[in-house]
Design an enzyme around this catalytic site. Structure first.
Site, PDB file in Angstrom:
ATOM      1  N   SER A  20     -67.354-107.895 -16.460  1.00  0.00           N
ATOM      2  CA  SER A  20     -67.960-107.265 -15.279  1.00  0.00           C
ATOM      3  C   SER A  20     -69.134-106.383 -15.671  1.00  0.00           C
ATOM      4  CB  SER A  20     -66.928-106.418 -14.542  1.00  0.00           C
ATOM      5  OG  SER A  20     -65.772-107.160 -14.260  1.00  0.00           O
TER       6      SER A  20
HETATM    7  N1  SAH Z   1     -61.726-107.046 -16.760  1.00  0.00           N
HETATM    8  C1  SAH Z   1     -62.451-108.095 -17.465  1.00  0.00           C
HETATM    9  C2  SAH Z   1     -63.238-108.975 -16.515  1.00  0.00           C
HETATM   10  C3  SAH Z   1     -62.430-110.085 -16.170  1.00  0.00           C
HETATM   11  S1  SAH Z   1     -63.012-111.404 -15.174  1.00  0.00           S
HETATM   12  C4  SAH Z   1     -63.341-107.541 -18.553  1.00  0.00           C
HETATM   13  O1  SAH Z   1     -63.458-106.310 -18.647  1.00  0.00           O
HETATM   14  O2  SAH Z   1     -63.889-108.329 -19.320  1.00  0.00           O
HETATM   15  C5  SAH Z   1     -61.459-111.714 -14.374  1.00  0.00           C
HETATM   16  C6  SAH Z   1     -60.340-112.200 -15.257  1.00  0.00           C
HETATM   17  O3  SAH Z   1     -59.195-112.324 -14.439  1.00  0.00           O
HETATM   18  C7  SAH Z   1     -60.584-113.565 -15.882  1.00  0.00           C
HETATM   19  O4  SAH Z   1     -60.445-113.488 -17.267  1.00  0.00           O
HETATM   20  C8  SAH Z   1     -59.495-114.427 -15.256  1.00  0.00           C
HETATM   21  O5  SAH Z   1     -58.990-115.407 -16.145  1.00  0.00           O
HETATM   22  C9  SAH Z   1     -58.428-113.389 -14.923  1.00  0.00           C
HETATM   23  N2  SAH Z   1     -57.457-113.785 -13.905  1.00  0.00           N
HETATM   24  C10 SAH Z   1     -57.662-114.493 -12.756  1.00  0.00           C
HETATM   25  N3  SAH Z   1     -56.507-114.644 -12.089  1.00  0.00           N
HETATM   26  C11 SAH Z   1     -55.540-114.008 -12.820  1.00  0.00           C
HETATM   27  C12 SAH Z   1     -54.132-113.820 -12.648  1.00  0.00           C
HETATM   28  N4  SAH Z   1     -53.452-114.325 -11.610  1.00  0.00           N
HETATM   29  N5  SAH Z   1     -53.470-113.123 -13.601  1.00  0.00           N
HETATM   30  C13 SAH Z   1     -54.106-112.608 -14.677  1.00  0.00           C
HETATM   31  N6  SAH Z   1     -55.443-112.769 -14.888  1.00  0.00           N
HETATM   32  C14 SAH Z   1     -56.140-113.453 -13.975  1.00  0.00           C
END
Ligand code: SAH
Length: 214
Positions: A64
């Site tokens: 993000s």
């Molecule tokens: N917080 C992260 C940004 C993540 S993008 C950072 O600082 O880099 C969102 C993430 O959520 C992705 O990696 C995706 O795989 C994950 N995601 C999506 N659905 C999910 C779920 N049901 N449980 C856990 N992770 C999930």
């Protein structure tokens, strides 16, 4: 004439940039300054590591934008001794920022095994021993360590998964983008008040979709 945008070059410049853009909490600015963001992006994006935009990571996901990470961290209002749950570990960057708040235990869940494994190695190498990573579907939260003083969801869901609301401590805050996938979503702040959740709208955001295990 060509104008090249000059990106913040390090955590210090990033924190200064974020302060200008409305991040007030000294603890959050300090945490944003401390985390080496270049460690969380692939080598080809290292030159933009401190730029205020999202960047691609593996498996089609994104790290993000720093302003979003800082804003969500500020909304959590974490206190020393708090337990915080993050859904969507991705690169592990948001988890590292939460850990930099100090005296906060961070639990984070990632559904894509490859991302979870990379984040585990990276966070361990950086010495973030207070971050605990679970490979799994964050829809279920992480009941073993509940209740949490704060929960932050970094993928956009259509509605709040009930287990997350259940794992929120009294007075605890749940920060979650809700809305249709691939559109702008609304970032909501829910606060646990007894049996009820108070709801507060923060504004429009854009996150990758919340997935479910099949
Ligand atoms: N917080 C992260 C940004 C993540 S993008 C950072 O600082 O880099 C969102 C993430 O959520 C992705 O990696 C995706 O795989 C994950 N995601 C999506 N659905 C999910 C779920 N049901 N449980 C856990 N992770 C999930």
């Amino acid at each position: 004439m060509l104008h090249h945008r000059v990106y913040p070059a390090n955590g210090k410049e990033l924190a200064a940039d974020l302060a200008h853009r409305g991040i007030r909490s000294p603890e959050v600015l300090r945490a944003m300054q401390a985390v080496p963001r270049e460690t969380f992006v692939s080598a080809e994006y290292a030159g933009q590591a401190y730029a205020d935009h999202p960047l691609p990571i593996a498996s089609g996901q994104t790290i993000s934008q720093p302003l979003m990470v800082a804003a969500m961290t500020e909304l959590l209002r974490a206190q020393p001794g708090d337990k915080v749950l993050e859904i969507g570990t991705g690169s592990g960057y948001q988890a590292a920022v939460l850990a930099e708040l100090g005296q906060v235990e961070v639990y984070t869940v990632e559904i894509i095994a490859e991302l979870a494994d990379t984040a585990i190695d990276r966070l361990r190498a950086l010495g973030y021993s207070q971050v605990h990573v679970l490979r799994g579907d964050g829809y279920h939260g992480w009941p073993e360590h509940a209740p949490y003083n704060g929960i932050v969801v970094t993928a956009a869901a259509e509605r709040t998964p009930p287990p997350l609301a259940e794992q929120l401590a009294e007075g605890g805050r749940l920060i979650i983008p809700l809305g249709a996938p691939h559109h702008l979503q609304t970032l909501w702040v829910f606060t646990r008040r007894g049996e009820k959740l108070d709801a507060d709208e923060w504004g429009n955001v854009a996150f990758v979709p919340f997935k479910r295990a099949v």
